[in-house]
Each structure stands twice: as C-alpha cells, then as structure tokens.
Design an enzyme around this catalytic site. Structure first.
Site, PDB file in Angstrom:
ATOM      1  N   ASP A  37       0.841  -1.200   0.000  1.00 27.17           N
ATOM      2  CA  ASP A  37       0.000   0.000   0.000  1.00 27.17           C
ATOM      3  C   ASP A  37       0.873   1.245   0.000  1.00 27.17           C
ATOM      4  OD1 ASP A  37      -2.001  -1.709   0.253  1.00 27.17           O
ATOM      5  OD2 ASP A  37      -2.716  -0.996   2.207  1.00 27.17           O
ATOM      6  N   TYR A  40       1.997   2.120  -3.327  1.00 26.98           N
ATOM      7  CA  TYR A  40       0.855   2.651  -4.064  1.00 26.98           C
ATOM      8  C   TYR A  40       0.616   4.106  -3.656  1.00 26.98           C
ATOM      9  CZ  TYR A  40      -3.810   3.088  -6.028  1.00 26.98           C
ATOM     10  OH  TYR A  40      -4.887   3.509  -6.761  1.00 26.98           O
ATOM     11  N   LEU A  87     -10.898   8.908   3.441  1.00 30.84           N
ATOM     12  CA  LEU A  87     -10.182   9.898   4.236  1.00 30.84           C
ATOM     13  C   LEU A  87      -8.981  10.422   3.478  1.00 30.84           C
ATOM     14  CD1 LEU A  87     -10.171   7.931   7.603  1.00 30.84           C
ATOM     15  CD2 LEU A  87     -11.490   9.991   7.103  1.00 30.84           C
ATOM     16  N   GLU A 120      -7.803   7.211  16.714  1.00 33.62           N
ATOM     17  CA  GLU A 120      -8.117   5.773  16.796  1.00 33.62           C
ATOM     18  C   GLU A 120      -7.406   4.995  15.698  1.00 33.62           C
ATOM     19  OE1 GLU A 120     -12.303   6.683  16.348  1.00 33.62           O
ATOM     20  OE2 GLU A 120     -12.357   5.684  14.405  1.00 33.62           O
ATOM     21  N   LYS A 122      -6.534   2.828  12.498  1.00 29.86           N
ATOM     22  CA  LYS A 122      -7.145   2.674  11.177  1.00 29.86           C
ATOM     23  C   LYS A 122      -7.071   1.185  10.846  1.00 29.86           C
ATOM     24  CE  LYS A 122      -7.037   4.499   6.505  1.00 29.86           C
ATOM     25  NZ  LYS A 122      -6.945   3.258   5.792  1.00 29.86           N
TER      26      LYS A 122
END
Ligand code: IVH
Length: 682
Positions: A37, A40, A87, A120, A122
C-alpha cells in the site's frame, strides 16, 4: 518551463496513471496486490503533486479523481443513501500539525473555543455499510465507489459479532471495517499452502476475497470480523440521549451490541495526537488485527458540520498512514529462481531479521534492473522493508557500511538449472514481467519443468488433489515423470513405493488424476502454461476454436478475431502450438484420455430443461460457457445472449456483469453452475 521538461512530466504522469490503474485493479477487483500500500500511496501522492503542477494535463479519468474501488457487477448494486467517502491520507507529523491548525483556524473563526480530536486505529480491512430496519439487519454492502456498493448481505450476515437485531426503531445505517484476524489468516494460509494453492498476500486481501464470495458458506468458513466506527444515518437513542460527539456515538453503537474500537483517545493538541500515534505504532505488532495507520477526527459532531466536506473526503478528519517497517540486515547471497515460463527472478538470501512480526531470510529482488539501480552488492548491508504481510523487499543498500569485501552481482550467462545460455530481454511486451527480464528459453530446463508441472496440477488448472509441489518434486526425482503427459501413465504401485506415500495416498492420487481428465479444453490450455495466456484468455480461445487440437491449425489472425485476445497472447499461442514437443504432449494426453475439447459435447441428453430459456453470464467454476451452453441445449433448454422478460433463468458465474444486474432488476431467477447441474440431476 521548457518543452522537454513538460514532456518529461507528461510521460511520468501517464506512467503513474497506468501503474495506479493496474495496481488498483489488482487490489480492488482481484484482491491480489503486487505492491505494498505504501508504494501505491507514494505513486498516488506523486501523481497528485504532478497534476497540481501541471493542470494542463488534468484528465477526469485519472485515478486521483476516483474514490477507491468500483462496484463489481457480480453482486447486485446498492446505492448508498449517504455517500461513503474516504479519508485524506497524511504521511508525516508535519501534515498532522497542519490538519490540526486548519481545523482550529476555521472553528475559532466560527466562534468555537476549543476543539477535541479523537485518535483511533485505522483498521486495515474492507469498508462496509450495515443497514437496519426496525431493529433487523437488512442490507450489508461494500463501499464500491462511495456512491454505489455491492450487496453482500448474506456474506456479512456470517460475521458472528454483528448483531442480527438491535433495539432501534426505523432506519439505522452504520459503517465499519470488515477484517480477518491475523491468527485466522495464518491458519487459513497454512491450509492453502498444504493444498498447493496460491496464498493470500495479507489479511486485508483475504478479507476482501472472502467477502466477495458468491457462496456465503465459504465466507462463513473464513471467520471474518468487523469493527463499526461510524454512524451513517438514522437515529440512535440509547437511554434517550442523542450523541453530540463521535466518542459518544461510538459508545452508543457499542451499547447497541456493535463491536467497536475500544482503543482510542480524545485529545486537544497536535503534540498529544502525535504521542498517541506513537503509542498505537508500538501497540501495532501486538494487536490481533492489522492496522495501517491512525485516524484523527474532530470529536464534536456540530464542529464537523462547520468544517464540511470536500468532494469525497471530510475536512474534519485525516488518516495518518504508518510508514512500512524497515530494518537493516546483511545480504549473504543472491540466488535465482526459475519460473515456469523461464523468467529468472533474483532472490536475496539474507541474514535472518525480525520485521513486522516475522523472521525474514529471503526477499525478492524482482529483476536485474533493480539490482543495478539500487547498487546492491553481495555482502552489503541493505534496508529491508515489509508493509503488512506483503512479500518483503530490499529498498536500498547502505554504501557507507561497505568495508571493501562487497562484490557487485554478476548475472550469470547460463541458466543455473540447465546450463543453457540466458536471454536478456530489455524490452518486454508487458508489465507482467517488468523490465530487465532474463529468461531461460530451453523448453527442457528441469527447473521450468518442475514449475510447469506444479502449475499443471494446481487448483485453477487440472486440479489434481494431492499433487502439490512436494509430490511433484518426489515424482520428478524418482524419474516417474518427465512431462505433464507422464502424469497420466503413473501406476498405483509406482506411487505407493515412493517415500512417505502409502497404498491409500497412491490410490487417492490415481483417482484424482483420473478425475482431472474431464476438466475440458479451456482448463487444459491454461494448465499447459502458455506464456501470456491466463485463465480467461484460455476460456475465450477454447470457447471460440472448440478444442486444444484446433490450435495446431489456428493462425494468429484467427486468434486475433477473438474478443479480449491481443497480439501478444495470439502470437504466444501460435508459437507454442508450432513446437514439435507440444504436438507430442497433446497426442500423449489424448491417448491417455484427457479431454481436449468442450466437456459439454459429451453430455447425455434429457428434456429436463425443456421450455426454459437460459442466459449464461460470468465465469463458471468447472465449465466453460460453451460447455454450459451445450449442456443446457442437450437437456432441452434454450440459450439466448441477452436478458429480457422472456428469460426464465440466468446462470451466473464469477465476475458476471451487466446481465446479472439486468436479471436482478427484472426479478429473474439467478442460479449458480452447481444449481444448474442439480436441475439436470448431476
Ligand atoms: S472513519 C468519511 N475510522 O479507512 C470516512 N475509517 O479512506 C469515515 N477505516 O475506507 C471513515 N479504520 O473504511 C474511519 N477508525 C476508522 C477506520 C476507517 C479504517 C477505513 C475506512 C475507509 C478508509 C479511509
């Protein structure tokens, strides 16, 4: 700016768009990413920056204009009443501070006196919405493109921690993240390994693949879990209170019976946020599930209203993405792995090092160019990186730690397995092999043969249960097989005499080999491992030409007429079928009774389907579309190409498209291949 600089930027933009589209398809539609990720995200950020610098190259089709995935058509579409946005990502603390400053500036100007933020984890999973009507769970959907998702209600209903009923009147829709706990992921991957199946890259892909199963019994076996973290719409009144903050709404969701994230903090300053990010980073390897960052949200729901939204992201929240974990270690050696198409992949043999929860002693170096570009030498101290459970890779060497004993890697001129001269390919036709591919073109190379045999017997190919990599190596070493055709001349006694094989395993293996003869032409073509010819290309080719045998006569032009078959695949197939050894193998397979044509042709006829009109769509687990068509016809049914009111039944397979959507719209019965077989008593 000079024209040449502009051209360079345009080229880079085009390259990034193409790469991002390719990797996004792998990630969202195939659940099988090839890059982390983080890589990416880095490409995405670079594209965003270049597009901002060069608005003249803007393109509405650019990946930067899209939110995540696209709804796949194999499930019915679900329009989201409230957009499921995503987000904005941030990658360093400076950006976190900027976010906090931005929020405070806007809110203080609006007369607010203080701003609280929730911090918090993810969750690294798959975003879904859960709809309840009068307290009953009614619809579960994936995010899709944010506006329309896929209806995966039956699959979501298999998640044990989701309450089937809640004490809420009217409509309520909540949002959460479906994930697979690490323990479950490792156990299921171990099972896959034993069966010789392709492993999942990470728990998130495992979760995504499991949630998009057409058969919810399979989803149930995957033991998925969920955290609900957002209230989308509808009223929640627990004890008569309307929540005023995010933290209150989450605790009310918890009180209603939803599993919610329990580790979070509510703080006021960027400093406190950063310290919580660090704490969550330390906690990360100890958690039972994967997290890939930290979400920071304004806590007050009223203040969120004031902040408002961008097109697809709220202005009141950001996601801080963890950088992938990196460790230094020593590169002991570089070995070469020969693939089934002869491509050699250099592999780094490392001083074992613990990274992201596991000990790593090997990493892929992808191709020869990477070794050159990153100046990686044997004996070097190297930087190893692992994001989630993605295959570790070497990102750089550390030249300052060289003591003179390091040696540059010299790519051998001969194949390490067969000793034949290697071909250095600087202009590969496709992405698949990347640039700098080195290939052994000796069709008789033992390493290639082993990989080809493994592929031939594997699940998507001839699916010979019990013939995994270990058994294949054993059969090769004992000289019992030397080609795929030899699999069909194996005798029970010979197998039983092999080490660690007994009478029973030999008998089962012989049965599995026998069963594999009926897979049909398309699976056989795929199993033969022709370069550039995957499962869907094999399907397309065989459904048009009728059988594997017909390929000996099919010129490139004929193959090019087939939808989805391009120049590269067409040439590769004709070259493969021009080889004398191909003819020899196919002949032997036929003598052994392996089906090379459509299986449907061999069906007995009945009139069980008479009077019914069928439409077939998508990819079926065991038959090609042609085979299924032949089967329906042989049993008295009619097959047409498009769905209308006259259609009686739609048989839908994997990746079914608009026909399935239309069937759902018209309320036409949709069945699976298995149900079709049941209808004709098979
Ligand atoms: S809040 C308007 N909180 O991360 C967006 N999202 O692009 C509200 N995610 O797909 C999302 N953990 O599903 C939120 N604690 C969390 C999350 C979380 C994971 C996912 C979310 C979305 C992606 C953000």
């Amino acid at each position: 700016m000079t024209d040449s600089l502009k051209l360079e930027a345009k080229n880079r933009i085009d390259y990034l768009r193409e790469q991002l589209a390719y990797h996004s398809k792998l990630y969202y539609e195939k659940d099988a990413p090839e890059i982390s990720d983080y890589e990416y995200d880095m490409m995405f950020e670079e594209l965003k920056r270049l597009e901002a610098e060069h608005p003249e190259f803007d393109d509405p089709a650019s990946p930067t204009h899209k939110v995540g995935g696209r709804a796949l058509e194999k499930f019915a579409p679900v329009p989201h009443k409230v957009r499921m946005g995503s987000l904005q990502d941030v990658f360093d603390y400076g950006e976190v501070e900027a976010f906090v400053d931005r929020c405070k500036k806007v809110l203080f100007e609006e007369g607010e006196s203080e701003v609280y933020f929730t911090v918090e984890p993810k969750i690294d999973g798959l975003s879904v919405s859960l709809q309840y009507e009068n307290g009953r769970f009614t619809v579960g959907a994936t995010r899709g493109d944010g506006l329309t998702g896929e209806n995966v209600t039956d699959n979501i209903a298999t998640i044990m921690s989701i309450p089937e009923t809640i004490e809420v009147e009217g409509e309520l829709c909540v949002r959460g993240e479906v994930f697979m706990a690490r323990k479950v992921f490792h156990a299921l991957n171990r099972e896959k390994e034993e069966k010789g199946e392709k492993l999942w890259a990470n728990p998130r892909n495992a979760a995504a693949g499991s949630l998009r199963q057409l058969d919810s019994k399979i989803t149930a076996e995957r033991k998925l879990d969920i955290f609900v973290f957002n209230h989308q719409y509808g009223e929640i009144y627990v004890d008569g209170d309307t929540p005023l903050t995010h933290s209150e709404s989450v605790s009310q969701l918890g009180a209603l019976g939803f599993p919610v994230i329990s580790i979070y903090g509510v703080v006021k300053s960027a400093e406190e946020i950063i310290s919580l990010i660090e704490k969550l980073g330390e906690l990360r390897p100890k958690l039972e599930y994967d997290i890939d960052g930290v979400v920071i949200k304004i806590d007050s729901l009223r203040q969120r209203e004031i902040m408002g939204e961008n097109t697809s992201t709220p202005k009141w929240a950001v996601a801080y993405k963890f950088p992938p974990e990196q460790k230094e270690t020593v590169l002991r050696d570089i070995t070469l792995q020969v693939g089934r198409t002869g491509v050699l992949t250099p592999t780094a043999e490392l001083e074992p090092v613990k990274i992201a929860g596991s000990t790593v002693s090997r990493a892929t170096l992808h191709n020869i160019d990477i070794i050159r570009e990153r100046d990686i030498r044997i004996g070097d101290t190297v930087v190893l990186q692992k994001a989630g459970d993605i295959i570790p890779e070497i990102v750089a060497s550390v030249p300052s730690k060289r003591d003179g004993s390091q040696v540059p890697y010299v790519f051998p001129e001969k194949c390490p397995s067969c000793g034949e001269a290697l071909v250095f390919d600087d202009s590969p036709e496709d992405f698949e092999e990347g640039s700098g591919a080195v290939r052994c073109i000796n069709a008789a190379c033992p390493a290639q043969l082993e990989r080809r045999l493994i592929h031939f017997a594997s699940k998507g190919s001839m699916d010979i249960e019990g013939m995994g990599p270990k058994v294949i190596t054993l059969l090769l070493e004992s000289g019992l097989i030397a080609s795929v055709a030899d699999i069909y001349t194996l005798k029970k006694e010979d197998i039983a005499a092999l080490p660690r094989m007994g009478e029973l395993s030999a008998e089962n293996l012989i049965k599995a080999i026998e069963g594999s003869k009926k897979r049909g032409g398309a699976r056989l073509l795929f199993a033969l491992g022709v370069r550039h010819t995957g499962e869907s290309a094999s399907e397309a080719v065989i459904s048009r030409v009728g059988s594997v045998d017909a390929l000996f006569e099919a010129p490139v032009e004929r193959l090019l007429e087939i939808e989805d078959i391009g120049e590269v695949t067409a040439r590769s197939i004709t070259e493969f079928f021009a080889l004398p050894e191909t003819a020899e193998i196919i002949e032997k397979l036929k003598v052994a009774g392996v089906e090379t044509a459509s299986v449907g042709g061999a069906t007995e006829s009945t009139d069980k389907l008479s009077g019914l009109t069928f439409v077939l769509t998508g990819k079926f687990p065991t038959m090609s579309r042609d085979e299924a068509t032949a089967l329906v016809k042989a049993n008295g049914g009619k097959v047409t190409g498009s769905v209308s009111k006259k259609t009686s039944i739609v048989v839908a397979g994997e990746d079914a498209g608009s026909k399935l959507t239309k069937a759902n719209e018209l309320g036409i019965k949709v069945i699976s291949e298995e149900e079709l077989l049941e209808m004709i008593g098979k």
